[in-house]
Design a protein around this motif. Sequence first.
Motif, PDB file in Angstrom:
ATOM      1  N   ASN A 117       0.798  -1.228   0.000  1.00 27.65           N
ATOM      2  CA  ASN A 117       0.000   0.000   0.000  1.00 27.65           C
ATOM      3  C   ASN A 117       0.829   1.276   0.000  1.00 27.65           C
ATOM      4  O   ASN A 117       0.269   2.370  -0.090  1.00 27.65           O
ATOM      5  N   ASP A 118       2.152   1.162   0.106  1.00 23.97           N
ATOM      6  CA  ASP A 118       2.994   2.350   0.031  1.00 23.97           C
ATOM      7  C   ASP A 118       3.136   2.805  -1.417  1.00 23.97           C
ATOM      8  O   ASP A 118       3.103   2.000  -2.349  1.00 23.97           O
ATOM      9  N   SER A 119       3.333   4.102  -1.585  1.00 23.50           N
ATOM     10  CA  SER A 119       3.728   4.656  -2.873  1.00 23.50           C
ATOM     11  C   SER A 119       5.141   5.200  -2.708  1.00 23.50           C
ATOM     12  O   SER A 119       5.615   5.398  -1.592  1.00 23.50           O
ATOM     13  N   PHE A 120       5.825   5.433  -3.824  1.00 23.50           N
ATOM     14  CA  PHE A 120       7.194   5.936  -3.747  1.00 23.50           C
ATOM     15  C   PHE A 120       7.570   6.619  -5.054  1.00 23.50           C
ATOM     16  O   PHE A 120       6.940   6.404  -6.085  1.00 23.50           O
ATOM     17  N   GLY A 121       8.608   7.449  -4.975  1.00 22.31           N
ATOM     18  CA  GLY A 121       9.132   8.097  -6.173  1.00 22.31           C
ATOM     19  C   GLY A 121       8.294   9.250  -6.696  1.00 22.31           C
ATOM     20  O   GLY A 121       8.462   9.661  -7.846  1.00 22.31           O
ATOM     21  N   GLU A 122       7.420   9.819  -5.852  1.00 23.10           N
ATOM     22  CA  GLU A 122       6.545  10.886  -6.339  1.00 23.10           C
ATOM     23  C   GLU A 122       7.226  12.235  -6.573  1.00 23.10           C
ATOM     24  O   GLU A 122       6.855  12.938  -7.517  1.00 23.10           O
ATOM     25  N   PRO A 123       8.184  12.665  -5.709  1.00 20.62           N
ATOM     26  CA  PRO A 123       8.696  14.040  -5.854  1.00 20.62           C
ATOM     27  C   PRO A 123       9.094  14.439  -7.270  1.00 20.62           C
ATOM     28  O   PRO A 123       8.683  15.525  -7.731  1.00 20.62           O
ATOM     29  N   PRO A 124       9.845  13.619  -8.030  1.00 21.05           N
ATOM     30  CA  PRO A 124      10.207  14.056  -9.387  1.00 21.05           C
ATOM     31  C   PRO A 124       9.002  14.229 -10.321  1.00 21.05           C
ATOM     32  O   PRO A 124       9.098  14.961 -11.307  1.00 21.05           O
ATOM     33  N   LEU A 125       7.887  13.573 -10.001  1.00 21.60           N
ATOM     34  CA  LEU A 125       6.688  13.751 -10.824  1.00 21.60           C
ATOM     35  C   LEU A 125       6.161  15.187 -10.720  1.00 21.60           C
ATOM     36  O   LEU A 125       5.578  15.712 -11.664  1.00 21.60           O
ATOM     37  N   PHE A 126       6.378  15.799  -9.564  1.00 22.16           N
ATOM     38  CA  PHE A 126       5.853  17.143  -9.319  1.00 22.16           C
ATOM     39  C   PHE A 126       6.813  18.243  -9.755  1.00 22.16           C
ATOM     40  O   PHE A 126       6.384  19.340 -10.114  1.00 22.16           O
ATOM     41  N   ILE A 127       8.114  17.978  -9.725  1.00 23.83           N
ATOM     42  CA  ILE A 127       9.088  19.051  -9.957  1.00 23.83           C
ATOM     43  C   ILE A 127       9.781  18.951 -11.315  1.00 23.83           C
ATOM     44  O   ILE A 127      10.728  19.669 -11.587  1.00 23.83           O
ATOM     45  N   GLU A 128       9.318  18.042 -12.173  1.00 26.36           N
ATOM     46  CA  GLU A 128       9.864  17.930 -13.528  1.00 26.36           C
ATOM     47  C   GLU A 128      11.376  17.697 -13.500  1.00 26.36           C
ATOM     48  O   GLU A 128      12.140  18.382 -14.193  1.00 26.36           O
ATOM     49  N   ASP A 129      11.792  16.728 -12.704  1.00 26.22           N
ATOM     50  CA  ASP A 129      13.203  16.400 -12.612  1.00 26.22           C
ATOM     51  C   ASP A 129      13.390  14.893 -12.670  1.00 26.22           C
ATOM     52  O   ASP A 129      12.411  14.137 -12.676  1.00 26.22           O
ATOM     53  N   VAL A 130      14.653  14.445 -12.700  1.00 24.31           N
ATOM     54  CA  VAL A 130      14.950  13.016 -12.813  1.00 24.31           C
ATOM     55  C   VAL A 130      15.004  12.377 -11.425  1.00 24.31           C
ATOM     56  O   VAL A 130      15.087  13.052 -10.404  1.00 24.31           O
ATOM     57  N   TYR A 131      14.992  11.036 -11.398  1.00 21.28           N
ATOM     58  CA  TYR A 131      15.153  10.313 -10.145  1.00 21.28           C
ATOM     59  C   TYR A 131      16.592  10.471  -9.638  1.00 21.28           C
ATOM     60  O   TYR A 131      17.541  10.436 -10.420  1.00 21.28           O
ATOM     61  N   VAL A 132      16.727  10.618  -8.337  1.00 21.19           N
ATOM     62  CA  VAL A 132      18.059  10.723  -7.733  1.00 21.19           C
ATOM     63  C   VAL A 132      18.463   9.405  -7.066  1.00 21.19           C
ATOM     64  O   VAL A 132      19.534   9.319  -6.466  1.00 21.19           O
ATOM     65  N   THR A 133      17.600   8.387  -7.165  1.00 20.85           N
ATOM     66  CA  THR A 133      17.899   7.066  -6.609  1.00 20.85           C
ATOM     67  C   THR A 133      17.462   5.997  -7.601  1.00 20.85           C
ATOM     68  O   THR A 133      16.798   6.285  -8.592  1.00 20.85           O
ATOM     69  N   ASN A 134      17.827   4.753  -7.288  1.00 23.34           N
ATOM     70  CA  ASN A 134      17.310   3.587  -7.991  1.00 23.34           C
ATOM     71  C   ASN A 134      16.171   3.003  -7.178  1.00 23.34           C
ATOM     72  O   ASN A 134      16.092   3.203  -5.964  1.00 23.34           O
ATOM     73  N   ALA A 135      15.294   2.243  -7.824  1.00 24.34           N
ATOM     74  CA  ALA A 135      14.248   1.495  -7.115  1.00 24.34           C
ATOM     75  C   ALA A 135      14.360   0.039  -7.528  1.00 24.34           C
ATOM     76  O   ALA A 135      14.423  -0.277  -8.720  1.00 24.34           O
ATOM     77  N   GLU A 136      14.387  -0.859  -6.534  1.00 24.05           N
ATOM     78  CA  GLU A 136      14.617  -2.282  -6.783  1.00 24.05           C
ATOM     79  C   GLU A 136      13.650  -3.116  -5.951  1.00 24.05           C
ATOM     80  O   GLU A 136      13.386  -2.801  -4.779  1.00 24.05           O
ATOM     81  N   ALA A 137      13.131  -4.190  -6.539  1.00 28.76           N
ATOM     82  CA  ALA A 137      12.245  -5.103  -5.809  1.00 28.76           C
ATOM     83  C   ALA A 137      13.069  -5.953  -4.840  1.00 28.76           C
ATOM     84  O   ALA A 137      14.001  -6.639  -5.251  1.00 28.76           O
ATOM     85  N   LEU A 138      12.720  -5.888  -3.561  1.00 28.73           N
ATOM     86  CA  LEU A 138      13.417  -6.691  -2.555  1.00 28.73           C
ATOM     87  C   LEU A 138      12.962  -8.140  -2.583  1.00 28.73           C
ATOM     88  O   LEU A 138      13.732  -9.054  -2.291  1.00 28.73           O
TER      89      LEU A 138
END
Length: 198
Positions: free
Chosen positions: A61-82
């Motif tokens: 139920n968590d969401s993640f990675g939203e900030p770049p969607l709002f500020i028109e910028d790239v991701y500053v991290t990677n996202a990986e399935a644990l």
Amino acid sequence: MIEEDLLLKFGAKLTSFDKGEILFRQGDIPRYYYQIHTGAIKMNNFNDNGKEFVQSLFSVNDSFGEPPLFIEDVYVTNAEALIHSSLFLLPKDKFLQLLKEHPTTHLAVTVNLANRLYFRSIMASEISSQEPEHRVLKLIDYFKIKVNCIASDQKYLVEITRQQIANLIGVRVETVIRSIKSLEKKGELFIDRHKVYR
């Protein structure tokens, strides 16, 4: 977080990711809003020596990675399935449209982001001040209770490796091994055939 029916109504797709699969990489342009249906995700990056730094962990139920969607910028991290995970992926334009048409949901997303910033401040303090044994136990309990939804009084097999634990809490793997042995002596964990249980 956002109701699943609402996500589907706006065109979200339920997508599966294998353990270790990368959802996005540092420097990628954001294309989706991500919300976890099952499983767990970590956001990380690496220093110049290749050492992993785990920024955040997310579960059902968590969401993640939203900030770049709002500020028109790239991701500053990677996202990986644990672990094997399934997520709702909603295209960026549809996500922003959803928020415009549903102000209550927009407020909920904002509150969620504020809570995440608050939690990170607390965790940064704890990681810098608490002993490794405490950190190991906190992480294992996170996976037991939040990720795998196992009651605190039930036995849990720790599926992540000692190296992964070390990466997640910012210590050497040798420190994790010593901490696990010490926690076993204290009765907090037990080991059977090289498997750790909580």
